[in-house]
Every structure is written in C-alpha cells, then in structure tokens.
Scaffold this motif. Structure first.
Motif, mmCIF file in Angstrom:
data_model
loop_
_atom_site.group_PDB
_atom_site.id
_atom_site.type_symbol
_atom_site.label_atom_id
_atom_site.label_comp_id
_atom_site.label_asym_id
_atom_site.label_seq_id
_atom_site.Cartn_x
_atom_site.Cartn_y
_atom_site.Cartn_z
ATOM 1 N N SER A 182 0.825 -1.205 0.000
ATOM 2 C CA SER A 182 0.000 0.000 0.000
ATOM 3 C C SER A 182 0.863 1.261 0.000
ATOM 4 N N ILE A 183 2.008 1.235 0.667
ATOM 5 C CA ILE A 183 2.918 2.393 0.667
ATOM 6 C C ILE A 183 3.437 2.652 -0.738
ATOM 7 N N THR A 225 2.101 1.628 -3.600
ATOM 8 C CA THR A 225 0.985 2.010 -4.469
ATOM 9 C C THR A 225 0.604 3.467 -4.257
ATOM 10 N N LYS A 226 0.512 3.880 -3.001
ATOM 11 C CA LYS A 226 0.133 5.265 -2.688
ATOM 12 C C LYS A 226 1.169 6.258 -3.226
ATOM 13 N N ALA A 227 2.457 5.949 -3.036
ATOM 14 C CA ALA A 227 3.509 6.855 -3.501
ATOM 15 C C ALA A 227 3.587 6.874 -5.028
ATOM 16 N N GLU A 278 1.053 6.296 -7.232
ATOM 17 C CA GLU A 278 -0.144 6.761 -7.927
ATOM 18 C C GLU A 278 -0.294 8.279 -7.948
ATOM 19 N N LYS A 279 0.540 9.006 -7.245
ATOM 20 C CA LYS A 279 0.445 10.467 -7.260
ATOM 21 C C LYS A 279 0.790 10.978 -8.654
ATOM 22 N N LYS A 303 8.996 9.637 -8.601
ATOM 23 C CA LYS A 303 8.207 8.532 -8.037
ATOM 24 C C LYS A 303 9.107 7.572 -7.254
ATOM 25 N N THR A 361 8.852 7.015 -3.236
ATOM 26 C CA THR A 361 8.623 5.665 -2.728
ATOM 27 C C THR A 361 9.709 5.259 -1.739
#
Length: 188
Positions: A51-52, A54-56, A58-59, A72, A76
């Motif tokens: 999740s970390i 993916t969150k970093a 997808e910005k 990116k 991350t």
C-alpha cells in the motif's frame, strides 16, 4: 573470522618529512557521509509495503518521463524508509519477544491443564507470527550473504552467519605499494 576487529586506515598529511604517515585504527566504527538506502527483501512480506508503494506511485506528476520516474522512485524510497524506521520492529527482538510469550502461554497450559478458547487462539497466532518472523529473518540473512550455496542446504548455520559477517567487514588491505612501486604483502 569474528575475532578480527574492524580496522580503519587513514593517510595523514606529511608535515616535516618526505613520507606520508598512515594510521591504522582498530575497533573504530567508520563515519560515513551518506546513509545508503537498500530495499529490504523482507519488506515484500509486509502487507503495508504494497500500500505504501501504491500510494507513492499513484500520485500525479508533471514533466518528462525520466523526471516523473525519478520523483516517483524518490518518493517511494522516502516513504519506505520512514515506514521502516517508525513501524518495523527489529526481527531479532520480535523473535525473542514471541518466544517468551509462547513459553509463558505453554507454561500456563501445563500448570492449569489447558487453556481457554481465547488464550489458545492467542497461542496459535503467536506461533504463526513467530514462523513468519523466522522466515523474514532467513530472508534478511540471505540478502546479506548473497551466496548461491544457500540454496543447497547450508542455511542458517554458523558458517552462513560468518560468511555474511565477513562479507560486511571484508574490505581488507592485503598489500601496499611504496613510492618506488615495490609491493609489500607482509603487513604484520
């Protein structure tokens, strides 16, 4: 191999001589300028890592493709670094705590003739968590050893740990060349 202390070698400035003095220091921890970031293979076993990342990732970013990729990756790595510092326990400490908790629950089971349903589930979850932690520890050591012989059955032995330790401290000076290009190999 573990009895050899960590050594550090520094070349000093020459002052009143035509020779450059060399200082050999033992048991001194070297001071590095920058902390090297390495992705830990054990992080892949944590659900939070996915999740970390993916969150970093997808910005939305702007610029050309290489700038976007660099930002990116940097974002991350930074998120993973701080997650590891704040959330991840030391695997060895966690292993010891889990063993102690399991021992206490097993002792209670022996003394009382059994455990209630809740404590039995707690014991099962602690045993499962210990197995996951041992697997993560194996992965951690495997990443540090970087040895292919590990696949052939020589896992988690004293030799394996010595190999990983030596690899970490293995930057030894085996010979020195003097000013007239003579190689000096006997450094004792």
């Amino acid at each position: 191999m573990q009895m050899v202390p960590m050594e550090m070698i520094r070349h000093l400035a020459r002052v009143a001589s035509d020779h450059y003095p060399i200082v050999f220091s033992f048991d001194e921890v070297p001071q590095f300028q920058h902390k090297l970031f390495r992705f830990e293979d054990t992080w892949k076993s944590y659900p939070a890592t996915w999740s970390i990342v993916t969150k970093a990732w997808e910005k939305n970013d702007f610029g050309d493709a290489s700038d976007i990729l660099n930002r990116k990756i940097h974002r991350t790595m930074k998120a993973l670094y701080y997650w590891n510092k704040n959330e991840c326990k030391s695997l060895c400490l966690l292993k010891d705590e889990l063993k102690e908790d399991i021992f206490k629950l097993q002792l209670e089971e022996d003394l009382e003739g059994g455990l209630c349903y809740e404590k039995m589930n707690l014991l099962r979850s602690k045993v499962h968590e210990l197995n996951v932690t041992l697997s993560r520890l194996f992965t951690w050591w495997y990443q540090r050893a970087k040895a292919s012989w590990n696949e052939e059955g020589d896992t988690n032995s004293k030799f394996f740990h010595d190999y990983a330790f030596t690899r970490r401290n293995g930057k030894l000076i085996r010979q020195i060349k003097d000013e007239i290009n003579n190689m000096e190999e006997d450094l004792d």
